[in-house]
Design an enzyme around this catalytic site. Structure first.
Site, PDB file in Angstrom:
ATOM      1  N   GLU A  36       0.870  -1.165   0.000  1.00  0.00           N
ATOM      2  CA  GLU A  36       0.000   0.000   0.000  1.00  0.00           C
ATOM      3  C   GLU A  36       0.915   1.225   0.000  1.00  0.00           C
ATOM      4  OE1 GLU A  36      -2.713   0.288   3.304  1.00  0.00           O
ATOM      5  OE2 GLU A  36      -3.591   2.119   2.483  1.00  0.00           O
ATOM      6  N   ARG A 262       5.251 -12.950   9.841  1.00  0.00           N
ATOM      7  CA  ARG A 262       5.893 -11.653   9.650  1.00  0.00           C
ATOM      8  C   ARG A 262       7.305 -11.687  10.213  1.00  0.00           C
ATOM      9  NH1 ARG A 262       2.270  -7.408   9.123  1.00  0.00           N
ATOM     10  NH2 ARG A 262       3.793  -5.846   9.750  1.00  0.00           N
ATOM     11  N   LYS A 272       4.496   0.410   9.523  1.00  0.00           N
ATOM     12  CA  LYS A 272       4.569   1.716   8.868  1.00  0.00           C
ATOM     13  C   LYS A 272       3.983   2.820   9.744  1.00  0.00           C
ATOM     14  CE  LYS A 272       3.024   0.066   4.911  1.00  0.00           C
ATOM     15  NZ  LYS A 272       2.442  -0.064   3.590  1.00  0.00           N
TER      16      LYS A 272
END
Ligand code: ATP
Ligand code: MG
Length: 565
Positions: A36, A262, A272
């Site tokens: 994104e 992850r 982020k």
């Protein structure tokens, strides 16, 4: 990249792909990396990039870069550009053009209409809060919205009018009609479209309704013919939804979603949102601050693409949650630089030493190679002189046991040069050491002194030839291994106040014209990189310490012995 390619480490996703190829379920694999554009990429994304692009390379398939641009408020062109640069810097190239979820907005709309026609989606007039209440909890089933059983015609009309901009933001949503009693909350009639008048970086103001990620992602994957859609574990519970949409729509492909854990790295944060907080609250100088775990920050610090790729190879892929020690990443970078970075000398905390028996024209300079294993990197003259800089930390008036560096009355080897003895220590009125008076043994250039062993070797620079340089030393950004684990404290409370030290030191003239991003080993001090923004070749020199030398003292000594100075 193709030469010297590291051997892939096997893992469960590779096994699935190999089975799929062997069974002819697929003849070619297609993966995608779907960021994104709402921030800069970090080391966690590097894991995903190396996985997706790496698999495509290994199995002669391809990997798409697709921006998930469904949240117009948070997304920007700046982020999108930076992400492309990061992927390429890491050594990868996507197939064909960059793709955007927004390329499919029209198709996604048509598919939503199709779901409505099938009686599988409806327009809901409940407020966001009511929808939350109706959704139920993990222990309580949800209850159906009073609008759930609208007719197909009614839904088609409302949805068309949503798109036409007849209703204010948030007034209505389109929901999938799945199962309000499902044990998986994601299946309790998830929202697939919401009304939001936000300017979009690609489609401008063409749309006032935007599709949700879960709906968009699976359809985008299918439209691109993705074979294996790899994502992190938090999407595991979304997989039934991924499949639900694709099972109901007429798509030529049904990609398989596979989840892996992850990457979490100690002493830093990989989110982020948190990285943005560090930037906004000015705890760091920006996304590319060399202390940041962002790809652009690591690049600026001097981490190498091959070092980062090797790190992701070593940590492997699995489904178990794990915290990887920052030292593993540092070791990969160090190993990479050890093999290729030219070695020069620099002095970070300078202390002047005056050679009292220096003979003009009689004291010699020596030629030294830039890398013991790479003669092709060439060599330079290491000039000697009457005044030299040594490292203040390499001198001690009251040395601890085992000290092999400089001390009053003691001898050391100056790297690539003479054996030097310290005879006198000069102090200022406050008692600070400001200068050493030393002598050299003129019979020790390139040979061992007669009748005694000098073990210590220190780096140094001839003051007349050295160039001033700003040298930035970095330590970990946080003082604790898991800064965001303690929910009672904001992670910013654990910032290491000593994570940056700006030093004014000296470097060899050999680095004068180094281009930004050139890597060096400053002997005994670590690996350094000319800053990509602030360093000026031939002008103001600014170096960032990438990583220290592991166990530098021991190695330093053994290297010197090996070379038989
Ligand atoms: P963040 O949590 O930092 O905001 P994100 O998951 O929202 O990250 P995206 O831009 O959606 O960021 O991520 C793109 C891809 O990178 C996704 O496939 C995501 O699963 C993967 N990814 C993100 N963070 C990690 C991580 N820490 N380890 C491995 N893969 C990750
Ligand atoms: Mg995301």
């Amino acid at each position: 990249m193709s030469s010297n390619k590291p051997v892939p480490v096997s893992h469960f996703i590779r096994n699935i792909i190999e089975d799929d190829l062997a069974n002819k379920k697929h003849t070619e694999i297609i993966t995608r990396f779907p960021p994104e554009p709402n921030g800069y990429l970090h080391i966690g994304h590097a894991k995903s990039i190396c996985l997706n692009f790496g698999l495509a390379l290994d199995y002669q398939g391809c990997c798409n870069l697709r921006f998930d641009d469904t949240n117009p408020e948070k997304e920007s062109e700046e982020y999108a550009r930076a992400i492309q640069e990061d992927v390429q810097w890491l050594g990868f190239q996507w197939q064909g053009k960059v793709r955007w979820a927004s390329d499919y907005f029209e198709k996604l709309y048509d598919f939503a209409v199709e779901l409505i026609r099938q009686g599988k989606a409806y327009v809901d007039d409940l407020t966001a809060e009511e929808i939350r209440e109706y959704r139920g909890t993990l222990t309580q089933p949800g209850k159906p919205s009073p609008y759930r059983d609208r007719s197909v015609e009614e839904n088609l009309d409302w949805f068309r009018r949503m798109r036409a901009g007849e209703f204010p933001d948030g007034a209505r949503v389109l929901r999938a009609k799945i199962d309000m009693a499902s044990g998986n909350i994601n299946l309790r009639d998830p929202t697939i479209y919401r009304i939001r008048r936000a300017h979009h970086i690609r489609t401008g103001d063409a749309w006032c309704i935007y599709p949700m990620y879960d709906y968009t992602h699976c359809i985008s994957d299918a439209l691109e013919g993705i074979t294996h859609s790899l994502c992190t574990l938090e999407f595991e519970d979304h997989r039934p939804l991924y499949d639900w949409f694709l099972d109901r729509l007429d798509m030529s492909a049904h990609p398989r979603q596979i989840e892996f854990s992850r990457l979490e790295l100690s002493y830093t944060v990989t989110s982020k949102r948190k990285l943005l907080q560090l930037v906004n609250e000015k705890h760091v100088s920006g996304w590319d601050d060399p202390r940041m775990p962002t790809i652009i920050g690591m690049r600026r610090r001097g981490y190498t693409p091959s070092g980062i790729r090797e790190f992701t190879r070593r940590i492997g892929i699995s489904k178990s949650e794990n915290m990887v020690d920052m030292a593993v990443l540092e070791a990969c970078i160090r190993e990479d630089l050890e093999a290729c970075a030219p070695r020069v000398m620099a002095v970070i905390k300078p202390l002047k030493a005056v050679i009292t028996n220096y003979v003009e024209g009689g004291s010699q300079s020596r030629e030294a190679g830039f890398h013991p294993e790479h003669p092709e990197l060439g060599s330079r003259l290491v000039p000697f002189g009457k005044e030299i800089w040594v490292e203040a930390d390499d001198f001690s008036e009251n040395p601890p046991a085992g000290w092999q560096r400089l001390t009053p009355g003691g001898e050391v080897r100056l790297r690539y040069s003479y054996v030097m003895r310290c005879n006198e220590v000069i102090k200022d009125d406050a008692g600070n050491i400001i200068e050493l008076r030393c002598t050299i043994d003129s019979d020790t250039l390139g040979k061992n002194p007669a009748g005694r062993k000098v073990k210590g070797v220190i780096h140094w620079l001839a003051a007349d030839h050295a160039l001033p340089a700003e040298i930035r030393l970095y330590d970990r950004l946080f003082t604790v291994p898991e800064p965001d684990a303690d929910k009672a404290h904001d992670f910013c409370e654990f910032i290491n106040p000593a994570s940056l030290a700006v030093m004014h030191g000296w470097v060899e003239a050999a680095v004068k014209d180094a281009a930004p991003e050139t890597h060096y080993q400053f002997e005994r001090l670590g690996y350094f990189c000319a800053d990509r923004h602030d360093h000026q070749p031939g002008g103001k020199l600014r170096f960032n310490r990438t990583v220290t030398l592991k166990d530098s003292w021991t190695r330093d000594r053994s290297q010197a012995e090996n070379r038989g100075v």
